[in-house]
Design an enzyme around this catalytic site. Structure first.
Site, PDB file in Angstrom:
ATOM      1  N   GLU A  41     -14.163 -10.449  -8.845  1.00 20.51           N
ATOM      2  CA  GLU A  41     -14.205 -10.615 -10.284  1.00 20.51           C
ATOM      3  C   GLU A  41     -14.336 -12.115 -10.537  1.00 20.51           C
ATOM      4  O   GLU A  41     -13.521 -12.890 -10.019  1.00 20.51           O
ATOM      5  CB  GLU A  41     -12.913 -10.072 -10.907  1.00 20.51           C
ATOM      6  CG  GLU A  41     -12.990 -10.045 -12.408  1.00 20.51           C
ATOM      7  CD  GLU A  41     -11.724  -9.514 -13.076  1.00 20.51           C
ATOM      8  OE1 GLU A  41     -10.860  -8.950 -12.386  1.00 20.51           O
ATOM      9  OE2 GLU A  41     -11.629  -9.687 -14.297  1.00 20.51           O
ATOM     10  N   ARG A 265      -4.036  -5.820   2.396  1.00 18.33           N
ATOM     11  CA  ARG A 265      -4.408  -7.147   1.943  1.00 18.33           C
ATOM     12  C   ARG A 265      -3.681  -8.194   2.776  1.00 18.33           C
ATOM     13  O   ARG A 265      -2.687  -7.913   3.423  1.00 18.33           O
ATOM     14  CB  ARG A 265      -4.154  -7.316   0.452  1.00 18.33           C
ATOM     15  CG  ARG A 265      -2.704  -7.303   0.030  1.00 18.33           C
ATOM     16  CD  ARG A 265      -2.568  -7.184  -1.487  1.00 18.33           C
ATOM     17  NE  ARG A 265      -3.052  -8.356  -2.193  1.00 18.33           N
ATOM     18  CZ  ARG A 265      -4.041  -8.333  -3.085  1.00 18.33           C
ATOM     19  NH1 ARG A 265      -4.678  -7.233  -3.360  1.00 18.33           N
ATOM     20  NH2 ARG A 265      -4.390  -9.412  -3.707  1.00 18.33           N
ATOM     21  N   LYS A 275      -4.587 -14.844  -8.286  1.00 21.46           N
ATOM     22  CA  LYS A 275      -5.462 -15.745  -9.050  1.00 21.46           C
ATOM     23  C   LYS A 275      -4.809 -16.194 -10.345  1.00 21.46           C
ATOM     24  O   LYS A 275      -4.988 -17.322 -10.783  1.00 21.46           O
ATOM     25  CB  LYS A 275      -6.796 -15.056  -9.350  1.00 21.46           C
ATOM     26  CG  LYS A 275      -7.757 -15.122  -8.185  1.00 21.46           C
ATOM     27  CD  LYS A 275      -9.140 -14.657  -8.586  1.00 21.46           C
ATOM     28  CE  LYS A 275      -9.249 -13.165  -8.486  1.00 21.46           C
ATOM     29  NZ  LYS A 275     -10.597 -12.651  -8.683  1.00 21.46           N
TER      30      LYS A 275
HETATM   31  P1  ATP Z   1      -6.006 -11.442  -7.162  1.00 23.40           P
HETATM   32  O1  ATP Z   1      -4.996 -10.357  -7.052  1.00 23.40           O
HETATM   33  O2  ATP Z   1      -5.711 -12.652  -6.349  1.00 23.40           O
HETATM   34  O3  ATP Z   1      -6.363 -11.797  -8.569  1.00 23.40           O
HETATM   35  P2  ATP Z   1      -8.169  -9.638  -6.953  1.00 23.40           P
HETATM   36  O4  ATP Z   1      -7.971  -8.517  -6.038  1.00 23.40           O
HETATM   37  O5  ATP Z   1      -8.012  -9.367  -8.404  1.00 23.40           O
HETATM   38  O6  ATP Z   1      -7.296 -10.863  -6.475  1.00 23.40           O
HETATM   39  P3  ATP Z   1     -10.993  -9.688  -6.810  1.00 23.40           P
HETATM   40  O7  ATP Z   1     -11.901 -10.769  -7.237  1.00 23.40           O
HETATM   41  O8  ATP Z   1     -10.983  -8.429  -7.563  1.00 23.40           O
HETATM   42  O9  ATP Z   1      -9.553 -10.331  -6.754  1.00 23.40           O
HETATM   43  O10 ATP Z   1     -11.173  -9.414  -5.261  1.00 23.40           O
HETATM   44  C1  ATP Z   1     -12.404  -9.243  -4.627  1.00 23.40           C
HETATM   45  C2  ATP Z   1     -12.192  -8.511  -3.335  1.00 23.40           C
HETATM   46  O11 ATP Z   1     -11.298  -9.244  -2.498  1.00 23.40           O
HETATM   47  C3  ATP Z   1     -11.561  -7.163  -3.582  1.00 23.40           C
HETATM   48  O12 ATP Z   1     -12.205  -6.205  -2.772  1.00 23.40           O
HETATM   49  C4  ATP Z   1     -10.134  -7.364  -3.192  1.00 23.40           C
HETATM   50  O13 ATP Z   1      -9.560  -6.175  -2.750  1.00 23.40           O
HETATM   51  C5  ATP Z   1     -10.238  -8.402  -2.088  1.00 23.40           C
HETATM   52  N1  ATP Z   1      -8.995  -9.165  -1.982  1.00 23.40           N
HETATM   53  C6  ATP Z   1      -8.338  -9.819  -2.964  1.00 23.40           C
HETATM   54  N2  ATP Z   1      -7.197 -10.340  -2.511  1.00 23.40           N
HETATM   55  C7  ATP Z   1      -7.111 -10.027  -1.196  1.00 23.40           C
HETATM   56  C8  ATP Z   1      -6.158 -10.277  -0.161  1.00 23.40           C
HETATM   57  N3  ATP Z   1      -5.051 -10.971  -0.372  1.00 23.40           N
HETATM   58  N4  ATP Z   1      -6.429  -9.798   1.081  1.00 23.40           N
HETATM   59  C9  ATP Z   1      -7.551  -9.121   1.323  1.00 23.40           C
HETATM   60  N5  ATP Z   1      -8.477  -8.840   0.400  1.00 23.40           N
HETATM   61  C10 ATP Z   1      -8.279  -9.283  -0.851  1.00 23.40           C
HETATM   62 MG    MG Z   2      -9.361  -7.382  -8.861  1.00 25.17          MG
END
Ligand code: ATP
Ligand code: MG
Length: 558
Positions: A41, A265, A275
Site C-alpha cells: 500500500e 510476518r 508503518k
Molecule cells: P504495516 O503493518 O507495517 O503498515 P502492511 O502490511 O500494512 O504493513 P503493506 O504495504 O500492505 O504493509 O504490505 C505489503 C506486503 O508486505 C503485504 O503482502 C504484507 O503482508 C507484507 N508485509 C508487511 N509487513 C511485513 C512483515 N513484517 N513481514 C513480512 N511481510 C510483511
Molecule cells: Mg496492509
C-alpha cells in the site's frame, strides 16, 4: 552454522512449505505458470518486513521460472501518495529485483465496480444505510451471531439505483455502504455481510476525482490477483481469516482462481515495523526522516550501510514459517558483517587519539606503505598509507598499568603498528591533570615487513600519521528502542517511552587520507573497529560516516 554440523552439508536445504505447494501445483498441472505479486500500500516507506515479503515473492517466482508483478494496493486515497510509490520502486530495485508488470489496484476500479453490480444482480449485495457503529454492533461477536440489517432485503432494482447514486456522488461520506449479502450467523466474522464499498469524497493520487466510492481491501485484493492471473498470492498470517472470503468472491464471480497462502510476518527484536508508528516517528521529529539510519526502513538501512546481499542472506537464514516468531536483530547484523567482511575496503581510522612520537625517526621523513584494500586478497588493489614519526593511535590501545594479558602498547612494551614497524614505548608524557598526552617510542627499522626476517609480537594496533590525518565525522548509531519485544507494550505505556536517548552520538575521528578517495560505494571497514558507510549528506567541508555495525560480536547464528 548448522550446515557445518552434519555430513549432509552439501545437500540442498529442505523445501519450505510454499516451495512444496508450488512444486506440487506444477506437477499436478493445477497451474501452468508461476506468477506472484508484491502488493504494497503506498502509504509509507518499505521496511525490513517488506524485504522478507519481496525476497519471498520474487524469489519463489525466480526459482520456478515465473514472474512477479508489482501491484500498488491503492484503495485508500486519503493516506496514499506518489512519494511512496516512487520510494517503493526504488527500494525494490535496490534489493535487486525486477517486476514484469507495474499495476495499481486503482486500474481495476471500473472492473470492480462492474463486479459489484453483478453481485447486486445476483442478490448477493445490498446498500446499507446504517451508520458505521450500527454495522459494527450488528456484526455480533465470535460467540454471538450478528443481526441482519433492516436494509438487507432491498430489491435488486433499489440496490442498483442506490449504488449508482452512491457512485454519482449523491451521498456524503459514511451515509451508505455496499455490503455483500452472505451470512450474519457465520462462525467466520468475515462472512457477516462484509462491506464492499464505502463513500469517500477524496481525491485519489491516480484517479483524481473520478470516484467518490472506494472498494475495500477484501473486495479488491483477490479480484486484482485474479485479473492478473496471479497463481500464488502470498501474504502474512493475519490474512488467513480473509482467505475464505477471498475464495468466495472468486467463486461467486466465476473468475480466474488465484489462491492465497499465508506465511509468518517478520518480527525483529528491538525493532518496530508498523508503518503508522514509523510515520509518527518521522512526523514528530524523533528521527531525521524515513531514511534516518536508525529506522528499519529499507532506505534507512541502506543509508546505514546494510547491503542487498546481506538482507537476502538474512531472509534465506530466517526461512519461511507458518508460525509467528521473533527474530534476533543480531542475526541480521551478523549477515551484514558476513557480506561486508568479504568485500569491503579497509582503512585505518583513529577515533579517540593519543599522540605517539618516534624519537629515532628522521625528522620530516615520510614513508609510504602499500596496504591491501582487502587482506583476503593480498595481491589485489591496495592503497598508499603515509607513515611518519608523529602518529595518532587509539587512546585505549595504550595502558599504563597493564595486566599481563594486555598485548597492546604499555610502558617498555612492544607492539606492531599495522603494516609497518615494531615499536617500543620508552616514555609516557602527561599533562598537569595526569592525562596521557604523548607516548614517546622508538621503532626498529629491521622489522619493516618484507625486509629481512619476520619478527612477531603479540599485539598489532592501527594508527594514522598526524600530519596526514583527515578529520571525519562519525555518527554512531545504537538501537532505536531499548525494549527487546516492541510488539508487547504494556497498556500504561507508549512505544515512544522505549526510545533509546543515546541512539545517536556524533564524534570526530582521524583517518588515513585514502579513506576520502574510496569509490567502492559500499560500507568500508575501519580496521579493528567496525563498518562505516559514507553518508550522502557529506559536504566538501565535512565527510560523515554512519556506523553500520561493529566489527566483532560474540553472537553466532545457530
Ligand atoms: P504495516 O503493518 O507495517 O503498515 P502492511 O502490511 O500494512 O504493513 P503493506 O504495504 O500492505 O504493509 O504490505 C505489503 C506486503 O508486505 C503485504 O503482502 C504484507 O503482508 C507484507 N508485509 C508487511 N509487513 C511485513 C512483515 N513484517 N513481514 C513480512 N511481510 C510483511
Ligand atoms: Mg496492509
Amino acid at each position: 552454522m548448522e550446515e557445518a554440523k552434519t555430513p549432509a552439508a552439501s545437500e540442498p536445504r529442505k523445501l519450505n512449505f510454499l516451495e512444496e505447494i508450488i512444486e506440487n501445483d506444477l506437477r499436478t498441472g493445477k497451474v501452468d505458470h508461476v506468477l506472484t505479486r508484491f502488493p504494497p500500500e503506498p502509504n509509507g516507506y518499505l521496511h525490513l518486513g517488506h524485504a522478507k515479503s519481496i525476497c519471498l515473492n520474487f524469489g519463489l517466482a525466480q526459482k520456478y521460472g515465473g514472474k512477479t508483478n508489482l501491484r500498488f494496493d491503492d484503495t485508500n486515497p486519503t493516506k496514499e501518495d506518489v512519494e511512496y510509490v516512487d520510494s517503493i520502486k526504488e527500494d525494490i530495485h535496490w534489493l535487486g529485483f525486477e517486476w514484469v508488470s507495474e499495476r495499481y489496484a486503482s486500474d481495476y476500479f471500473d472492473q470492480l465496480y462492474e463486479w459489484a453490480e453483478d453481485l447486486i444482480r445476483m442478490g448477493k449485495a445490498y446498500v446499507d444505510d446504517q451508520t458505521q457503529e450500527e454495522i459494527s454492533r450488528g456484526r455480533g461477536t465470535v460467540d454471538k451471531p450478528g443481526t441482519e440489517s433492516p436494509y438487507r432485503n432491498r430489491s435488486v432494482e433499489e440496490n442498483l439505483a442506490l449504488f449508482r447514486e452512491m457512485k454519482a456522488g449523491k451521498y456524503g461520506d459514511g451515509e451508505k455502504v455496499l455490503r455483500a449479502k452472505i451470512d450474519m450467523a457465520s462462525p467466520n466474522m468475515m462472512f457477516r455481510d462484509p462491506i464492499l464499498y464505502r463513500i469517500k469524497h477524496a481525491s485519489h493520487h491516480r484517479t483524481g476525482d473520478k470516484w467518490c466510492i472506494y472498494p475495500m481491501y477484501d473486495f479488491t485484493h483477490g479480484q486484482s490477483d485474479s485479473i492478473e492471473h496471479i497463481t500464488h498470492s502470498v501474504c502474512t498470517l493475519e490474512f488467513d481469516v480473509h482467505r475464505p472470503l477471498y475464495d468466495w468472491f472468486i467463486e461467486t464471480l466465476g473468475i480466474y482462481p488465484s489462491h492465497q497462502y499465508e506465511f509468518a510476518r517478520l518480527n525483529l527484536t528491538y525493532t518496530l515495523m508498523s508503518k503508522r508508528k514509523l510515520l509518527e516517528l518521522v512526523q514528530k521529529g524523533y528521527v531525521s526522516g524515513w531514511d534516518d539510519p536508525r529506522m528499519p526502513t529499507l532506505c534507512g538501512v541502506r543509508r546505514r550501510g546494510y547491503t542487498p546481499d546481506a538482507l537476502k542472506l538474512f531472509c534465506e537464514k530466517i526461512g519461511v514459517s507458518k508460525r509467528d516468531q521473533m527474530m534476533d536483530i543480531q542475526l541480521l547484523e551478523w549477515c551484514v558483517r558476513q557480506d561486508l567482511n568479504a568485500r569491503s575496503n579497509r582503512y585505518m581510522v583513529v577515533q579517540d587519539p593519543v599522540r605517539l612520537t618516534l624519537t629515532n625517526w628522521e625528522e620530516g621523513k615520510v614513508e609510504w606503505f602499500d596496504c591491501p584494500l582487502n587482506p583476503a586478497d593480498p595481491e589485489g588493489p591496495s592503497r598508499k598509507v603515509p607513515f611518519t614519526g608523529s602518529l595518532l593511535i587509539e587512546r585505549d590501545d595504550f595502558m599504563e598499568d597493564a595486566p599481563k594479558k594486555f598485548f597492546r602498547l604499555k610502558p617498555g612494551g612492544e607492539v606492531r603498528l599495522k603494516y609497518t614497524y615494531i615499536i617500543r614505548c620508552d616514555e609516557v608524557v602527561k599533562d598537569a591533570d595526569g592525562k596521557v598526552v604523548e607516548l614517546r617510542c622508538t621503532y626498529d627499522p629491521s622489522t619493516r615487513p618484507g625486509a629481512g626476517e619476520w619478527r612477531s609480537v603479540k599485539g598489532t594496533i592501527h594508527w594514522v600519521s598526524a600530519a596526514h590525518a583527515r578529520t571525519v565525522e562519525i555518527r554512531n548509531y545504537d538501537r532505536l528502542f531499548l525494549k527487546e519485544d516492541m510488539n508487547t507494550i504494556p497498556e500504561d505505556k507508549d512505544y515512544k517511552d522505549y526510545l533509546n536517548p543515546t541512539s545517536l552520538t556524533v564524534s570526530q575521528a582521524y583517518a588515513e587520507p585514502a579513506l576520502l578517495e574510496d569509490a567502492s560505494g559500499i560500507a568500508v571497514q575501519f580496521e579493528r573497529t567496525g563498518y562505516y558507510f559514507k553518508d550522502p549528506d557529506s559536504t566538501e567541508a565535512v565527510t560523515a560516516f554512519n556506523k553500520t555495525v561493529a566489527l566483532k560480536d560474540s553472537y553466532r547464528p545457530e
